[in-house]
Design an enzyme around this catalytic site. Structure first.
Site, PDB file in Angstrom:
ATOM      1  N   ARG A  78      36.322  34.658  39.374  1.00 34.25           N
ATOM      2  CA  ARG A  78      35.110  34.857  40.166  1.00 34.25           C
ATOM      3  C   ARG A  78      34.119  35.784  39.457  1.00 34.25           C
ATOM      4  O   ARG A  78      32.892  35.601  39.584  1.00 34.25           O
ATOM      5  CB  ARG A  78      35.464  35.399  41.549  1.00 34.25           C
ATOM      6  CG  ARG A  78      36.157  34.318  42.410  1.00 34.25           C
ATOM      7  CD  ARG A  78      36.784  34.887  43.651  1.00 34.25           C
ATOM      8  NE  ARG A  78      35.799  35.558  44.480  1.00 34.25           N
ATOM      9  CZ  ARG A  78      36.103  36.360  45.489  1.00 34.25           C
ATOM     10  NH1 ARG A  78      37.373  36.605  45.782  1.00 34.25           N
ATOM     11  NH2 ARG A  78      35.161  36.931  46.194  1.00 34.25           N
ATOM     12  N   ASP A 135      43.350  35.086  45.870  1.00 30.47           N
ATOM     13  CA  ASP A 135      42.662  36.024  46.754  1.00 30.47           C
ATOM     14  C   ASP A 135      42.330  35.386  48.096  1.00 30.47           C
ATOM     15  O   ASP A 135      42.375  34.168  48.261  1.00 30.47           O
ATOM     16  CB  ASP A 135      41.349  36.487  46.102  1.00 30.47           C
ATOM     17  CG  ASP A 135      41.579  37.575  45.070  1.00 30.47           C
ATOM     18  OD1 ASP A 135      42.706  38.096  44.993  1.00 30.47           O
ATOM     19  OD2 ASP A 135      40.627  37.880  44.334  1.00 30.47           O
ATOM     20  N   ARG A 164      49.115  35.094  42.458  1.00 27.57           N
ATOM     21  CA  ARG A 164      48.446  35.302  43.737  1.00 27.57           C
ATOM     22  C   ARG A 164      47.104  34.611  43.723  1.00 27.57           C
ATOM     23  O   ARG A 164      46.469  34.491  42.679  1.00 27.57           O
ATOM     24  CB  ARG A 164      48.189  36.795  43.965  1.00 27.57           C
ATOM     25  CG  ARG A 164      49.418  37.635  43.836  1.00 27.57           C
ATOM     26  CD  ARG A 164      49.020  39.099  43.753  1.00 27.57           C
ATOM     27  NE  ARG A 164      50.175  39.905  43.387  1.00 27.57           N
ATOM     28  CZ  ARG A 164      50.131  41.214  43.214  1.00 27.57           C
ATOM     29  NH1 ARG A 164      48.981  41.875  43.355  1.00 27.57           N
ATOM     30  NH2 ARG A 164      51.213  41.877  42.896  1.00 27.57           N
ATOM     31  N   TYR A 193      41.995  27.039  36.709  1.00 30.36           N
ATOM     32  CA  TYR A 193      41.176  27.239  37.907  1.00 30.36           C
ATOM     33  C   TYR A 193      39.917  26.382  37.794  1.00 30.36           C
ATOM     34  O   TYR A 193      39.388  26.172  36.691  1.00 30.36           O
ATOM     35  CB  TYR A 193      40.739  28.704  38.045  1.00 30.36           C
ATOM     36  CG  TYR A 193      41.784  29.626  38.634  1.00 30.36           C
ATOM     37  CD1 TYR A 193      41.871  29.826  40.012  1.00 30.36           C
ATOM     38  CD2 TYR A 193      42.675  30.305  37.812  1.00 30.36           C
ATOM     39  CE1 TYR A 193      42.820  30.687  40.546  1.00 30.36           C
ATOM     40  CE2 TYR A 193      43.639  31.167  38.346  1.00 30.36           C
ATOM     41  CZ  TYR A 193      43.690  31.349  39.723  1.00 30.36           C
ATOM     42  OH  TYR A 193      44.624  32.199  40.266  1.00 30.36           O
TER      43      TYR A 193
END
Lengths: 263, 263
Positions: A196, A51, A49, A111
């Site tokens: 994050r 966000d 997933r 990422y």
């Protein structure tokens, strides 16, 4: 027949990847357009997933469909791109063995988090603006503490659903880019909200609010309490999902350049 | 004291540069923020107008203000960027002689038009998507017809207000970029709608609908009738405004790279 679909999306308009009631998500749009183009109900399973507001320059999903005598894969890609909203795009569709799984077979995910250090009206939705240069050496010293196998409870949103919080981190570091900085992290898996929270805490190191040793202590504490706040979603890109040799064509992910080229 | 302000903007949200009744324009936002930051009414004069939805990676405007014992120029730039919406940014403010004029002293302007040839969710608002490669050699042969001094009536919107339609074109050509193509044109001046009409007509050459010789005939006809439609606004960037040596600091426009770096 099972297929892998490689795609990219600009996440600004979406409430993340996963289908949720009464909200616009990437998965929802993708399933709607695949169902329309292939004329059969399609359910997709993503590699993971993302966000709300997070982008993907490379995301992979699998689905089952019978193309039969229908259009070939390149034609499906072409029609799908015409059907999809312009902020979602696909580049490649290919058949995989029946039991291949976009999520469980992924060996590593990467990422990237982009920071701009000059006011840039063209990357407002694609980076975090900082008005002063952080201490990159200190942030990299802290980032290096994550290399190897660690329990990332300290950098998880702890909303449950995960069996465990151990991730094997292969790469974690900041790089200079023409307009700012980019943090890249490659790991076998990620827990919810991890990148994050890691970036938010590393930026505290970059501002001198935490030392690299304190960052390491936070990681080792396996407690959410002392980490920094989450960095904003708009700087974050899922940039690569890797599978075992042979499952995905080599052309799918050009090494050394972003999967989708931006101007 | 007169000042030159160098800025960039993402034009998607704006009805162009120039102030108009009841619409959001770049000039309006800039004057509102300058007035707020400098605490005196400010009117700006741009080097030229840009149309609705057109971007600028480098635009220059002048204004008169008394900074007196107030903040220095770097501080004004910093405060102005904090006051401005994020899709407008400034990098440089400097004093100029009293009679310097952002529009009349500009010796050359450069526009770039970006085309993407792969679906790219991250440049939807910054390029035109073409699903097949145009004939670049033919487009460049046609573009070369514009080099020198020509009357561009054929490629003008003819909404009046211009004294004449002659432009001296120093550079006009297509270049390959990582994700597609970019057309760059540098001229002493431009008539209204010129670049988008030139690009729209060159793309007809690229699709084999017009020959380079027919393109040249259209230019020489000095008649709007046979030109192609205007290319969409979102691919167009005002990318550089040039002034006589000494009027603008050399640092203002780094040669060989875009004024504002994008990811």
């Amino acid at each position: 027949m099972r297929y892998f679909l490689h795609l990219a999306y600009e996440g600004t308009q979406y409430h993340g990847w996963q289908v949720q009631p009464n909200t616009l998500t990437v998965q929802l749009e993708l399933e709607r357009c695949l169902t329309q183009v292939l004329r059969q109900p399609i359910h997709v399973m993503g590699s993971g997933r993302t966000d709300s507001g997070v982008h993907a320059s490379h995301q992979v999903a699998h689905f089952d469909a019978e193309l039969g005598e229908g259009p070939d894969e390149a034609t499906v890609v072409y029609r799908l791109n015409r059907a999809l909203p312009k902020d979602i795009a696909t580049r490649l569709l290919h058949a995989v063995p029946e039991r291949a799984h976009a999520r469980f077979d992924a060996e590593a995910r990467t990422y990237e988090y982009h920071v701009r250090l000059v006011p840039d009206p063209f990357s407002v939705n694609h980076s975090l603006y900082l008005d002063r240069m952080p201490d990159v050496a200190a942030m990299n010293e802290a980032a290096a503490c994550m290399l190897g196998s660690f329990d990332f409870t300290s950098f998880s949103k702890v909303k449950g659903g995960e069996n465990h919080y151990v991730c094997v981190c292969y790469e974690a570091g900041w790089h200079h880019t023409p307009g700012g900085l980019m943090f890249r992290i490659r790991s076998n898996r990620f827990v919810r909200g991890m990148v994050r929270l890691v970036v938010g805490t590393l930026l505290l190191v970059g501002r001198g609010k935490l030392t690299p040793a304190e960052f390491k202590a936070i990681l080792l504490a396996q407690s959410r309490v002392d980490a920094g706040g989450a960095a904003p979603a708009q700087g974050l890109f899922l940039s690569r999902v890797e599978y075992p040799l042979g499952l995905v064509p080599e052309a799918a992910v050009p090494v050394g350049m972003p999967y989708f080229v931006t101007r």
